[in-house]
Design an enzyme around this catalytic site. Structure first.
Site, PDB file in Angstrom:
ATOM      1  N   LYS A 128       0.866  -1.185   0.000  1.00 25.64           N
ATOM      2  CA  LYS A 128       0.000   0.000   0.000  1.00 25.64           C
ATOM      3  C   LYS A 128       0.888   1.216   0.000  1.00 25.64           C
ATOM      4  CE  LYS A 128      -4.506   0.732   0.402  1.00 25.64           C
ATOM      5  NZ  LYS A 128      -5.525  -0.302   0.136  1.00 25.64           N
TER       6      LYS A 128
HETATM    7  N1  GLU Z   1      -7.247   0.085  -3.016  1.00 29.02           N
HETATM    8  C1  GLU Z   1      -8.035  -1.085  -3.264  1.00 29.02           C
HETATM    9  C2  GLU Z   1      -8.013  -1.998  -2.045  1.00 29.02           C
HETATM   10  O1  GLU Z   1      -7.834  -1.560  -0.939  1.00 29.02           O
HETATM   11  C3  GLU Z   1      -7.643  -1.763  -4.559  1.00 29.02           C
HETATM   12  C4  GLU Z   1      -6.246  -2.259  -4.650  1.00 29.02           C
HETATM   13  C5  GLU Z   1      -5.838  -2.747  -6.011  1.00 29.02           C
HETATM   14  O2  GLU Z   1      -6.662  -2.801  -6.909  1.00 29.02           O
HETATM   15  O3  GLU Z   1      -4.646  -3.073  -6.161  1.00 29.02           O
HETATM   16  O4  GLU Z   1      -8.271  -3.171  -2.135  1.00 29.02           O
END
Ligand code: GLU
Length: 425
Positions: free
Chosen positions: A111
């Site tokens: 993240k």
């Molecule tokens: N931000 C989204 C999540 O928390 C999507 C992450 C992604 O598609 O890589 O799952």
């Protein structure tokens, strides 16, 4: 453990760690694997200058936490929000490791984020911020190594800036491959059909599947949705299209309710024009805290972390909490839900539609393919329902809650890969 023995306000990473440690204990996870997963592999923190519209430079701080990559490249969103800090991004990165493993994707977890107030930055400032952040991350991200996506405060435009910056700085024959650097792009720039609504679509598939298990018809379902950004809005819209009734919506600007059901598209129009939910003609404006008392069958927290506290969990009327957001339920609230017999469908399952369709986008980019929306939705349904069924099965087998069941499924996959590959050297 009962709700009386816990203290709210612990670090988010500690809360995320505790969730996975519970499953590790239940399933008797290899202690070496447990130790590895207790810490993120890489914690990247960058400070970089951005030219503001005023002509001044401001320093911003950005993060990319790469939690684990035993199953494949790191994968996870980029968040722009004022509360972004190391602790939050670490927790969100760990949840991605378990989310991708649970869904059966060939990915690890990561993240990223920048501490900022995106609402106070112009479009040009956001562009320079995004390009400079991408440049600062350099080769720490890449289509085969770490693949970002949108999260709170970012959208397809930010992703397009990221991949364009990457393509221009990693030139040569790699230019076209750079498309697969990020997912959640616009359709014109290599995005996938169905990606924008994917998280909400997945939440609705899960609600539908839970209702079948609970012996309820979709038309009997009333929903209260907290958060009216990408996840909350698409969840509410699709739920309404499926025949459910959205009876309350609450976000940082206010809250509205209507027992007859809110017209979700009209509410979105109202929010776009007035920048607030309050004053919507198709419902009654209520005090934000009263949102938690609204009568409903399904509660979808789709905003930020720690919204469903133990005090609120004691008041809600829902039969099921479906976590559209990451980490919306505090550990104490989880205990209260258990005591009250309210089912909690965990974030790593409920909101996995986004990363599942991200995976489809990445596959399409790498194969130079374009899938129709119908195919994307069908494959999403297949993967998310499989994850749901595996979760229910493990929860039954280990006589535990669905959150722990979901972690067990994810940890089994991760542990198997470590067992076969061994731990280097
Ligand atoms: N931000 C989204 C999540 O928390 C999507 C992450 C992604 O598609 O890589 O799952």
């Amino acid at each position: 453990m009962t709700s009386e023995h816990l203290i709210e306000g612990e670090s988010l990473y500690a809360a995320a760690r505790a969730q996975f440690l519970k499953a590790a204990q239940v399933m008797n996870l290899d202690p070496a694997v447990r130790t590895i997963l207790e810490h993120p592999k890489n914690e990247i923190c960058v400070n970089f200058p951005v030219l503001m519209d005023s002509g001044e430079f401001r320093i911003f701080r950005g993060y990319r936490i790469q939690h684990n990559n035993i199953l494949g490249p790191y994968k996870g969103g980029i968040r722009y929000a004022p509360q972004v800090d190391l602790d939050e991004v670490k927790a969100l990165a760990a949840w991605m490791t378990f989310k991708t493993a649970l869904a059966g994707l060939p990915y690890g977890g990561a993240k990223g984020g920048i501490t900022c107030k995106p609402g106070e930055l112009s479009q040009n400032e956001q562009m320079r911020l995004t390009r400079r952040f991408t440049h600062a991350l350099g080769s720490n991200i890449g289509p085969e190594s770490d693949i970002p996506a949108p999260d709170m405060g970012t959208n397809s435009q930010h992703m397009v800036w990221m991949f364009d910056t990457f393509a221009n700085s990693h030139g040569g024959s790699d230019r076209n491959r750079a498309k697969a650097l990020v997912t959640g792009k616009s359709l014109a720039c290599g995005g996938s059909e169905g990606r924008e609504k994917a998280t909400g679509q997945g939440v609705c598939y899960i609600i539908e599947r839970w209702a079948k298990m609970a012996g309820l018809k979709t038309s009997e379902l009333t929903l209260a949705v907290q958060g009216f950004g990408n996840v909350g809005y698409f969840t509410a819209l699709i739920a309404q299209q499926m025949g459910m009734k959205v009876v309350a919506v609450h976000d940082h600007t206010g809250a509205v309710a209507n027992v007859q059901g809110l017209d979700v598209a009209a509410l979105k129009l109202h929010q776009d024009t007035t920048r607030s939910l309050n004053g919507f003609a198709g419902g009654e404006t209520i005090a934000p805290e009263a949102f938690w008392d609204q009568k409903c069958v399904v509660l979808v927290p789709a905003a930020i972390e720690n919204q469903l506290t133990s005090a609120r969990a004691k008041r809600i009327t829902a039969k099921v909490v479906v976590e559209g957001a990451n980490g919306p339920t505090t550990r104490e609230a989880d205990v209260v839900l258990g005591e009250r017999g309210i089912t909690a469908i965990p974030d790593i399952l409920a909101n996995s539609g986004g990363v599942i369709v991200s995976f489809f986008e990445w596959v399409q980019n790498r194969n130079c393919e374009h899938w129709e929306l119908e195919a994307v939705d069908r494959k999403l349904h297949e993967l998310i329902i499989k994850a749901f069924e595996n979760t229910v099965e493990r929860a039954k087998r280990y006589k535990t809650d669905l959150r722990t069941g979901a972690y067990v499924v994810a940890l089994e996959r991760i542990a198997k890969a470590y067992a076969e590959r061994g731990i280097f050297p």
